[in-house]
Every structure is written in structure tokens, then in C-alpha cells.
Design an enzyme around this catalytic site. Structure first.
Site, short mmCIF file in Angstrom:
data_model
loop_
_atom_site.label_atom_id
_atom_site.label_comp_id
_atom_site.label_asym_id
_atom_site.label_seq_id
_atom_site.Cartn_x
_atom_site.Cartn_y
_atom_site.Cartn_z
N GLY A 289 0.84 -1.19 0.00
CA GLY A 289 0.00 0.00 0.00
C GLY A 289 0.87 1.23 0.00
N TYR A 290 0.25 2.38 -0.26
CA TYR A 290 0.99 3.63 -0.37
C TYR A 290 0.51 4.65 0.66
CZ TYR A 290 3.16 1.86 -4.52
OH TYR A 290 3.91 1.09 -5.37
#
Length: 156
Positions: A29-30
Site C-alpha cells: 500500500g501507499y
């Protein structure tokens, strides 16, 4: 400062799987997906990582990268505050000549997309191109993982 130099390609057949020396599932994820500084958390097999990448150069082949191993429990906590959209894929390591290609087969909203990257010591370094390697997409932003989470392959 570490400089990452890599070229990215589409994959035109799944024959690479028979040549793979290793494979592992990756979930990421970011925390930030802006091109000037992407901040990613990742679970790769049984390891966790925090990675920061800078904006790419004009060709898209070179950019700053910093990575640190962190506990999987920390990654799981950080995934809860990431931007919407998670990348889920299997990475296959495939040797070709003196280089190893990392071939990513995506799932979920990016199902059907398969890309290969090769790390180089310079942008003009020669490398052996395997028969399953397709069109080069180096520098095409839509193929960046940070963009695939925002505009997945199924929506193209």
C-alpha cells in the site's frame, strides 16, 4: 543516496513461470503516491519493508530509492492508514543472461496485467531479452504500482 535504474516491459506469454528460480506473494500500500515522493509499505513473503522513491528522470528509468526492513506487524498497522487501493501480486525471479528479471503477475483489480523489470547499472547497459518479453513501457506512468492502485488495469 541510492539510485535505482530499471527498465519495465509487458510480458507476452506465461512461459517465464517455468524458468522462475523463485516466486513470492507481495501485498503493498501507499502512504504517499505523489510522483515526487512515493512512500510504500510492503509485505514480501515473510518480510516487511518501508520504501521511499523520488521522481524519475526524463526517461523514467532512473530514480532515487531508499528501503528499510520493518516488522510485518508495523506494515499491517501502516496498511490501515494507506491511500485507498492495495496492490496484490506474485513476483517471479527469472534469470536471463547476467540479469534477473522480476516478473509481477497482478491480481484483484489489476488481474491480467503481467510486467517484468530488470535492474541495470546504467541506462544504456545491454541485457539479454528473453522470448517472453514484450513491449517496453519504461517511464509510462500508468504502469507504476502507485498508479495501478488509483487507476487499476481493469479500468483502462
Amino acid at each position: 543516496m541510492a539510485q535505482e535504474i530499471e527498465r519495465k516491459f509487458l510480458v507476452k506469454s506465461d512461459t517465464f513461470k517455468a524458468e522462475a528460480a523463485a516466486k513470492m506473494r507481495i501485498t503493498q500500500g501507499y502512504l504517499s503516491s505523489i510522483p515526487e515522493r512515493t512512500v510504500r509499505v510492503r509485505i514480501k513473503g515473510d518480510q516487511g519493508f518501508l520504501t521511499i522513491k523520488g521522481i524519475g528522470n526524463e526517461s523514467g528509468a532512473s530514480r532515487y530509492e531508499w528501503e528499510k526492513e520493518i516488522a510485518i506487524e508495523e506494515v499491517n498497522q501502516l496498511l490501515k492508514i494507506c491511500e485507498p487501493g492495495v496492490i496484490d501480486k506474485t513476483r517471479f525471479n527469472v534469470k536471463s543472461g547476467k540479469h534477473t528479471f522480476e516478473v509481477d503477475e497482478f491480481y484483484g483489480d489489476n488481474d491480467g496485467l503481467v510486467v517484468a523489470e530488470v535492474e541495470l547499472s546504467s541506462e544504456d547497459e545491454n541485457f539479454e531479452k528473453p522470448s517472453w518479453l514484450g513491449e517496453e513501457v519504461t517511464g509510462q506512468v500508468k504502469y507504476y504500482n502507485s498508479m495501478l492502485m488509483k487507476t487499476p488495469y481493469k479500468n483502462w
